[in-house]
Design an enzyme around this catalytic site. Structure first.
Site, PDB file in Angstrom:
ATOM      1  CG  ASP A 153     100.708  40.125 -40.557  1.00  0.00           C
ATOM      2  OD1 ASP A 153     101.373  39.161 -40.155  1.00  0.00           O
ATOM      3  OD2 ASP A 153     100.727  40.496 -41.744  1.00  0.00           O
ATOM      4  NE  ARG A 213      85.865  39.701 -45.536  1.00  0.00           N
ATOM      5  CZ  ARG A 213      86.961  40.355 -45.173  1.00  0.00           C
ATOM      6  NH1 ARG A 213      87.512  40.122 -43.986  1.00  0.00           N
ATOM      7  NH2 ARG A 213      87.518  41.254 -45.978  1.00  0.00           N
TER       8      ARG A 213
HETATM    9  P1  IMP Z   1      98.805  44.472 -40.000  1.00  0.00           P
HETATM   10  O1  IMP Z   1      99.886  43.970 -40.907  1.00  0.00           O
HETATM   11  O2  IMP Z   1      99.054  44.084 -38.576  1.00  0.00           O
HETATM   12  O3  IMP Z   1      98.569  45.940 -40.190  1.00  0.00           O
HETATM   13  O4  IMP Z   1      97.474  43.723 -40.431  1.00  0.00           O
HETATM   14  C1  IMP Z   1      96.684  44.260 -41.435  1.00  0.00           C
HETATM   15  C2  IMP Z   1      95.569  43.373 -41.830  1.00  0.00           C
HETATM   16  O5  IMP Z   1      96.098  42.337 -42.626  1.00  0.00           O
HETATM   17  C3  IMP Z   1      94.801  42.652 -40.732  1.00  0.00           C
HETATM   18  O6  IMP Z   1      93.807  43.431 -40.152  1.00  0.00           O
HETATM   19  C4  IMP Z   1      94.186  41.539 -41.545  1.00  0.00           C
HETATM   20  O7  IMP Z   1      93.002  41.998 -42.173  1.00  0.00           O
HETATM   21  C5  IMP Z   1      95.230  41.262 -42.596  1.00  0.00           C
HETATM   22  N1  IMP Z   1      95.969  40.035 -42.287  1.00  0.00           N
HETATM   23  C6  IMP Z   1      97.164  39.892 -41.686  1.00  0.00           C
HETATM   24  N2  IMP Z   1      97.503  38.594 -41.587  1.00  0.00           N
HETATM   25  C7  IMP Z   1      96.466  37.916 -42.130  1.00  0.00           C
HETATM   26  C8  IMP Z   1      96.202  36.503 -42.317  1.00  0.00           C
HETATM   27  O8  IMP Z   1      96.975  35.606 -41.959  1.00  0.00           O
HETATM   28  N3  IMP Z   1      95.021  36.206 -42.914  1.00  0.00           N
HETATM   29  C9  IMP Z   1      94.113  37.147 -43.320  1.00  0.00           C
HETATM   30  N4  IMP Z   1      94.330  38.449 -43.169  1.00  0.00           N
HETATM   31  C10 IMP Z   1      95.493  38.830 -42.572  1.00  0.00           C
END
Ligand code: IMP
Ligand code: MG
Length: 175
Positions: free
Chosen positions: A99, A161
């Site tokens: 993300d 999940r």
């Molecule tokens: P980051 O922002 O790339 O560090 O992502 C961190 C975490 O946010 C990911 O490993 C997911 O667990 C969670 N995440 C990000 N986007 C989503 C989504 O659309 N649904 C569920 N979890 C999300």
């Protein structure tokens, strides 16, 4: 709830990723790659992926916690480290979704600092429109739009999940 990716489409793509990984790591030595799943979201994807990889391999898990902008901006801390020694190993980090990129970036930096023979990253989902830090991604299942998704390991407040499909939801205010 809107089904973004159905179970069959996911299974097909996971099979392709498994074949690609099998081909890429085939001649890398008898021990095979070390798959490191980032908990908790990657557990379903990792379980399906490794069954589509036709190589000797090992599995470990790491858990990171990321904090929102309200506390320490973009800070990521480790909740659980891997048990395996990654020095000299071919490491493949497996994550459910990229993300902002902050979690994966932190995981990559942690592992890279322990002298693996190689380090690659495999994500099921990529939301490039939300990226805040640069993260090399070697294997990507699907690129998705800026929607909040649950199912196939992904949660909202620890729920959903267990859904077999990946579903887009309205996460409500503040997300
Ligand atoms: P980051 O922002 O790339 O560090 O992502 C961190 C975490 O946010 C990911 O490993 C997911 O667990 C969670 N995440 C990000 N986007 C989503 C989504 O659309 N649904 C569920 N979890 C999300
Ligand atoms: Mg996660």
């Amino acid at each position: 709830m809107e089904v973004l990716l159905g179970a069959e489409a996911i299974a097909r793509r996971v099979g392709q990723l498994g074949e690609q990984i099998t081909a890429d790591y085939r001649d890398r030595g008898a021990r095979g790659p070390l798959f490191i799943g980032l908990l908790k979201g990657s557990f379903v994807f990792l379980a399906d992926l490794v069954r589509r990889v036709d190589l000797p391999l090992e599995i470990d898990f790491m858990a990171l916690a990321s904090y929102g902008r309200a506390t320490v901006p973009g800070a990521v801390s480790m909740l659980k480290d891997i048990a395996a020694d990654v020095a000299g190993r071919d490491v493949l980090i497996v994550e459910d979704i990229c993300d902002t990129g902050r979690s994966l970036r932190a995981a990559q930096e942690l592992i890279a600092g322990r002298a693996p023979a190689s380090l690659r990253t495999c994500v099921l989902l990529d939301k490039p429109s939300r990226r805040e830090v640069e993260v090399p991604l070697d294997y990507i299942g699907f690129e998705i739009p800026d929607r909040f998704v649950v199912g196939y390991g992904l949660d909202i407040e620890e729920r959903h999940r267990n859904l077999p499909d990946i579903v887009a939801i309205d996460p409500g205010p503040g997300r």
